[in-house]
Design a protein around this motif. Structure first.
Motif, PDB file in Angstrom:
ATOM      1  N   LEU A   1       0.822  -1.204   0.000  1.00 30.60           N
ATOM      2  CA  LEU A   1       0.000   0.000   0.000  1.00 30.60           C
ATOM      3  C   LEU A   1       0.859   1.258   0.000  1.00 30.60           C
ATOM      4  CD1 LEU A   1      -2.596  -1.107   2.708  1.00 30.60           C
ATOM      5  CD2 LEU A   1      -2.981  -0.992   0.239  1.00 30.60           C
ATOM      6  N   PRO A   2       0.370   2.323  -0.651  1.00 25.99           N
ATOM      7  CA  PRO A   2       1.101   3.589  -0.631  1.00 25.99           C
ATOM      8  C   PRO A   2       0.922   4.296   0.713  1.00 25.99           C
ATOM      9  CG  PRO A   2      -0.950   3.862  -1.825  1.00 25.99           C
ATOM     10  CD  PRO A   2      -0.849   2.396  -1.480  1.00 25.99           C
ATOM     11  N   THR A   3       1.783   5.256   0.990  1.00 33.67           N
ATOM     12  CA  THR A   3       1.666   6.069   2.201  1.00 33.67           C
ATOM     13  C   THR A   3       1.717   7.542   1.834  1.00 33.67           C
ATOM     14  OG1 THR A   3       4.063   5.966   2.569  1.00 33.67           O
ATOM     15  CG2 THR A   3       2.713   4.346   3.721  1.00 33.67           C
ATOM     16  N   THR A   4       1.172   8.384   2.709  1.00 35.61           N
ATOM     17  CA  THR A   4       1.211   9.829   2.503  1.00 35.61           C
ATOM     18  C   THR A   4       2.560  10.374   2.952  1.00 35.61           C
ATOM     19  OG1 THR A   4       0.435  10.469   4.708  1.00 35.61           O
ATOM     20  CG2 THR A   4      -1.246   9.864   3.068  1.00 35.61           C
ATOM     21  N   GLU A   5       2.738  11.685   2.786  1.00 34.89           N
ATOM     22  CA  GLU A   5       3.982  12.324   3.221  1.00 34.89           C
ATOM     23  C   GLU A   5       4.171  12.235   4.730  1.00 34.89           C
ATOM     24  OE1 GLU A   5       4.329  16.337   1.044  1.00 34.89           O
ATOM     25  OE2 GLU A   5       2.286  15.661   0.651  1.00 34.89           O
ATOM     26  N   TRP A   6       3.084  12.003   5.445  1.00 32.08           N
ATOM     27  CA  TRP A   6       3.154  11.874   6.897  1.00 32.08           C
ATOM     28  C   TRP A   6       3.227  10.405   7.326  1.00 32.08           C
ATOM     29  CZ3 TRP A   6       1.557  16.175   4.559  1.00 32.08           C
ATOM     30  CH2 TRP A   6       1.885  17.393   5.137  1.00 32.08           C
ATOM     31  N   GLY A   7       3.378   9.504   6.361  1.00 32.89           N
ATOM     32  CA  GLY A   7       3.559   8.090   6.666  1.00 32.89           C
ATOM     33  C   GLY A   7       2.282   7.318   6.888  1.00 32.89           C
ATOM     34  N   TRP A   8       1.111   7.905   6.570  1.00 39.15           N
ATOM     35  CA  TRP A   8      -0.162   7.229   6.791  1.00 39.15           C
ATOM     36  C   TRP A   8      -0.476   6.341   5.590  1.00 39.15           C
ATOM     37  CZ3 TRP A   8      -4.369  10.295   9.807  1.00 39.15           C
ATOM     38  CH2 TRP A   8      -3.781  10.979  10.870  1.00 39.15           C
ATOM     39  N   THR A   9      -0.782   5.091   5.859  1.00 38.51           N
ATOM     40  CA  THR A   9      -1.102   4.129   4.806  1.00 38.51           C
ATOM     41  C   THR A   9      -2.452   4.454   4.164  1.00 38.51           C
ATOM     42  OG1 THR A   9       0.114   2.406   5.990  1.00 38.51           O
ATOM     43  CG2 THR A   9      -1.445   1.684   4.315  1.00 38.51           C
ATOM     44  N   VAL A  10      -2.524   4.373   2.854  1.00 36.87           N
ATOM     45  CA  VAL A  10      -3.779   4.610   2.122  1.00 36.87           C
ATOM     46  C   VAL A  10      -4.361   3.253   1.731  1.00 36.87           C
ATOM     47  CG1 VAL A  10      -4.852   5.698   0.119  1.00 36.87           C
ATOM     48  CG2 VAL A  10      -2.922   6.827   1.277  1.00 36.87           C
ATOM     49  N   ASP A  11      -5.513   2.909   2.325  1.00 42.00           N
ATOM     50  CA  ASP A  11      -6.090   1.581   2.146  1.00 42.00           C
ATOM     51  C   ASP A  11      -7.618   1.670   2.051  1.00 42.00           C
ATOM     52  OD1 ASP A  11      -6.693  -1.106   2.114  1.00 42.00           O
ATOM     53  OD2 ASP A  11      -6.152  -1.479   4.209  1.00 42.00           O
ATOM     54  N   PRO A  12      -8.174   1.984   0.873  1.00 36.69           N
ATOM     55  CA  PRO A  12      -9.633   2.073   0.730  1.00 36.69           C
ATOM     56  C   PRO A  12     -10.349   0.762   1.047  1.00 36.69           C
ATOM     57  CG  PRO A  12      -8.519   3.054  -1.163  1.00 36.69           C
ATOM     58  CD  PRO A  12      -7.469   2.335  -0.376  1.00 36.69           C
ATOM     59  N   LEU A  13      -9.772  -0.360   0.621  1.00 39.76           N
ATOM     60  CA  LEU A  13     -10.405  -1.646   0.898  1.00 39.76           C
ATOM     61  C   LEU A  13     -10.510  -1.885   2.400  1.00 39.76           C
ATOM     62  CD1 LEU A  13     -11.635  -4.225  -0.232  1.00 39.76           C
ATOM     63  CD2 LEU A  13      -9.324  -5.203  -0.345  1.00 39.76           C
ATOM     64  N   GLY A  14      -9.551  -1.335   3.144  1.00 39.26           N
ATOM     65  CA  GLY A  14      -9.602  -1.449   4.596  1.00 39.26           C
ATOM     66  C   GLY A  14     -10.834  -0.783   5.188  1.00 39.26           C
ATOM     67  N   LEU A  15     -11.354   0.267   4.517  1.00 38.86           N
ATOM     68  CA  LEU A  15     -12.575   0.902   4.996  1.00 38.86           C
ATOM     69  C   LEU A  15     -13.764  -0.030   4.807  1.00 38.86           C
ATOM     70  CD1 LEU A  15     -14.275   3.188   6.089  1.00 38.86           C
ATOM     71  CD2 LEU A  15     -14.200   4.281   3.830  1.00 38.86           C
ATOM     72  N   ARG A  16     -13.848  -0.679   3.644  1.00 42.35           N
ATOM     73  CA  ARG A  16     -14.930  -1.652   3.426  1.00 42.35           C
ATOM     74  C   ARG A  16     -14.855  -2.763   4.467  1.00 42.35           C
ATOM     75  NH1 ARG A  16     -15.754  -5.457  -1.992  1.00 42.35           N
ATOM     76  NH2 ARG A  16     -17.632  -6.559  -1.271  1.00 42.35           N
ATOM     77  N   LEU A  17     -13.663  -3.268   4.692  1.00 43.47           N
ATOM     78  CA  LEU A  17     -13.471  -4.328   5.680  1.00 43.47           C
ATOM     79  C   LEU A  17     -13.866  -3.851   7.075  1.00 43.47           C
ATOM     80  CD1 LEU A  17     -12.403  -7.168   6.349  1.00 43.47           C
ATOM     81  CD2 LEU A  17     -10.129  -6.159   6.590  1.00 43.47           C
ATOM     82  N   SER A  18     -13.496  -2.618   7.409  1.00 40.87           N
ATOM     83  CA  SER A  18     -13.824  -2.073   8.728  1.00 40.87           C
ATOM     84  C   SER A  18     -15.330  -1.971   8.924  1.00 40.87           C
ATOM     85  CB  SER A  18     -13.182  -0.688   8.888  1.00 40.87           C
ATOM     86  OG  SER A  18     -11.778  -0.774   8.843  1.00 40.87           O
ATOM     87  N   LEU A  19     -16.026  -1.503   7.899  1.00 40.74           N
ATOM     88  CA  LEU A  19     -17.484  -1.413   7.970  1.00 40.74           C
ATOM     89  C   LEU A  19     -18.107  -2.795   8.158  1.00 40.74           C
ATOM     90  CD1 LEU A  19     -17.956   1.224   5.141  1.00 40.74           C
ATOM     91  CD2 LEU A  19     -18.741   1.521   7.504  1.00 40.74           C
ATOM     92  N   LEU A  20     -17.613  -3.768   7.423  1.00 39.21           N
ATOM     93  CA  LEU A  20     -18.131  -5.132   7.543  1.00 39.21           C
ATOM     94  C   LEU A  20     -17.855  -5.708   8.932  1.00 39.21           C
ATOM     95  CD1 LEU A  20     -17.057  -6.492   4.044  1.00 39.21           C
ATOM     96  CD2 LEU A  20     -19.403  -6.125   4.821  1.00 39.21           C
TER      97      LEU A  20
END
Length: 481
Positions: free
Chosen positions: A347-366
């Motif tokens: 997964l990519p990360t932002t300049e502040w080191g935060w991982t970008v994971d859209p699928l993780g949002l779907r998983l979190s909701l589930l």
């Protein structure tokens, strides 16, 4: 199926990051008024950025300036709220999440009567929202408890703070009876990650910090249950939600020991919601307390309060996912929303080191819906990044559009899977002072605010490209991304 017809699209802010006016109209000092900007600290070093000592607090109290304390100035929303709400209405907001600064109503937290100027300010804000048919979603405690209660009582580690908070909450319910949606404590689980900001606990004044953190968390659970009951009594038809930092953690490998490590971290992340949704402590957490010699002061009356006053819905922040392992020494670590975890190489990360994971949002909701079977509300999600304001007043932020598009698609898929999702508020719809690093240059908004990390600039608001994009998303109820 798509999003429900009455889906609540909007944005979210916190008083301490936007209002400014830290000593105006009788406001007292909050814990965030002593949060210092540390330009020499790596922005990815979360722990150093939020670290604070008793000496730091006393130095901040003695310094009346805003130079080193950006949250004292925010983006001056205290004087610009009408302009900002007008821009939110232009985007088509259905809901706006904001917090009520405890210290505007009770400057030290111990007053018998509230500050009327503070009440009037929030009445004006709510009236302005109503003018545009925007529902207020109000957070009672969002990292801004009175500094006095932190210094005098070591914050929420002391049960006496429950009484002061419930007095504040009652004043809110009586003064703002038109507010239907309420949240009690923002990211309540964060007490164990940044105890001062979240619970007013001063680490170097704590002989047993871990004990104080979990006692403070328990006291917040009790306060949350008490004000949930109070809300339902004073505002018929109101809905109260808990608010969790969703820290979705994957095992670094398929090795069973790593899978177990991930299970344990996710279990610890869930437990604050477990208490507020199910009304009791999970047995696995009680065993964790026993193993770590944590002995909470819990009364039978408090157990009954928790059991009888559970929340109506679950709200949460989601920014990133992370990895863990039985042995984390081999993992590359990265910072995130109030936490440090293993970096995911996929997964990519932002300049502040935060991982970008859209699928993780779907998983979190589930995961959340499967666990609790209660309505969900995504009340924080976004990407902090540098933006360039061009000479013609434009900001081209296709990267932000791409980020939100992917996360909205993930939400749609979760809804199609059967998740009951009430709404979504981006963090934040307008640039503001960062919670963790106290920067302005870490920008989240659809609206650019012309201020830099040192407070220099015109303060003028500009619409970014993402402004018009989000407006269209709301117009089509998420059908056209």
């Amino acid at each position: 199926m798509g999003f429900k017809k009455d889906f609540l699209w909007g944005g979210a802010v916190a008083a301490n990051q936007v209002e400014g006016a830290w000593n105006v109209d009788g406001k007292g000092m909050s814990v965030d008024d002593v949060a210092r900007f540390k330009p020499d600290v790596d922005v990815k070093d979360y722990r150093k950025n939020v670290a604070i000592t008793s000496t730091d607090i006393q130095n901040a109290i003695a310094d009346p300036s805003t130079a080193d304390y950006p949250k004292r100035r925010g983006i001056d929303a205290y004087h610009h709220y009408q302009e900002d709400i007008r821009l939110f209405a232009e985007m088509g907001f259905k809901v706006f999440r904001f917090s009520i600064a405890w210290t505007r109503l009770y400057p030290t937290g111990e007053e018998e009567q509230p500050n009327q100027a503070g009440i009037k300010y929030y009445q004006n804000v709510i009236q302005e929202l109503q003018k545009y048919h925007i529902e207020p979603l109000v957070t009672l405690s969002h990292y801004e408890m009175p500094l006095n209660l932190a210094v005098k009582y070591n914050g929420w580690a002391d049960k006496r703070v429950i009484k002061y908070f419930t007095r504040f909450a009652r004043t809110c319910f009586e003064s703002f009876p038109d507010v239907k949606y309420w949240l009690t404590f923002n990211e309540i689980d964060s007490v164990t990650r940044h105890p001062f900001t979240s619970a007013g606990i001063v680490p170097d004044q704590s002989t047993n910090l871990l004990q104080n953190e979990y006692q403070a968390l328990h006291n917040q659970f009790v306060a949350s249950a008490m004000v949930t009951k109070l809300t339902h009594q004073l505002i018929p038809g109101s809905q109260v939600g808990c608010m969790l930092t969703k820290l979705t953690t994957y095992p670094a490998t398929a090795k069973p020991e790593d899978v177990l490590a991930a299970f344990n971290k996710n279990t610890m992340n869930y437990y604050p919601a477990d208490v507020q949704v199910k009304g009791e402590y999970p047995s696995l957490i009680l065993n964790y307390f026993r193993r770590h010699n944590i002995s909470l002061d819990v009364t039978d009356e408090e157990r009954q309060i928790l059991k009888e006053n559970t929340v109506d819905f679950i709200s949460f922040s989601y920014y990133m996912s992370m990895l863990t392992a039985a042995d984390e020494s081999g993992l590359e670590m990265t910072a995130g929303n109030t936490v440090v975890g293993g970096k995911n190489p996929y997964l990519p990360t932002t300049e502040w080191g935060w991982t970008v994971d859209p699928l993780g949002l779907r998983l979190s909701l589930l995961q959340l819906y499967d666990r609790y079977q209660k309505p969900l509300f995504v009340v924080e999600n976004g990407m902090g990044t540098h933006d360039q304001l061009n000479s013609d007043g434009t900001v081209h932020d296709q990267y932000r559009i791409d980020y939100f598009k992917a996360h909205f698609q993930a939400m749609k898929e979760a809804v199609d899977d059967g998740v009951d999702l009430m709404g979504y508020t981006s963090w934040g719809p307008i640039d503001m002072v960062s919670a963790s690093t106290s920067q302005m240059s870490k920008r989240y908004g659809f609206i650019y605010v012309d201020l830099d990390d040192y407070g220099h600039g015109s303060g003028k608001r500009y619409r970014k490209d993402s402004f018009q994009w989000y407006k269209h998303v709301i117009e089509t109820n998420g059908e056209e991304l």
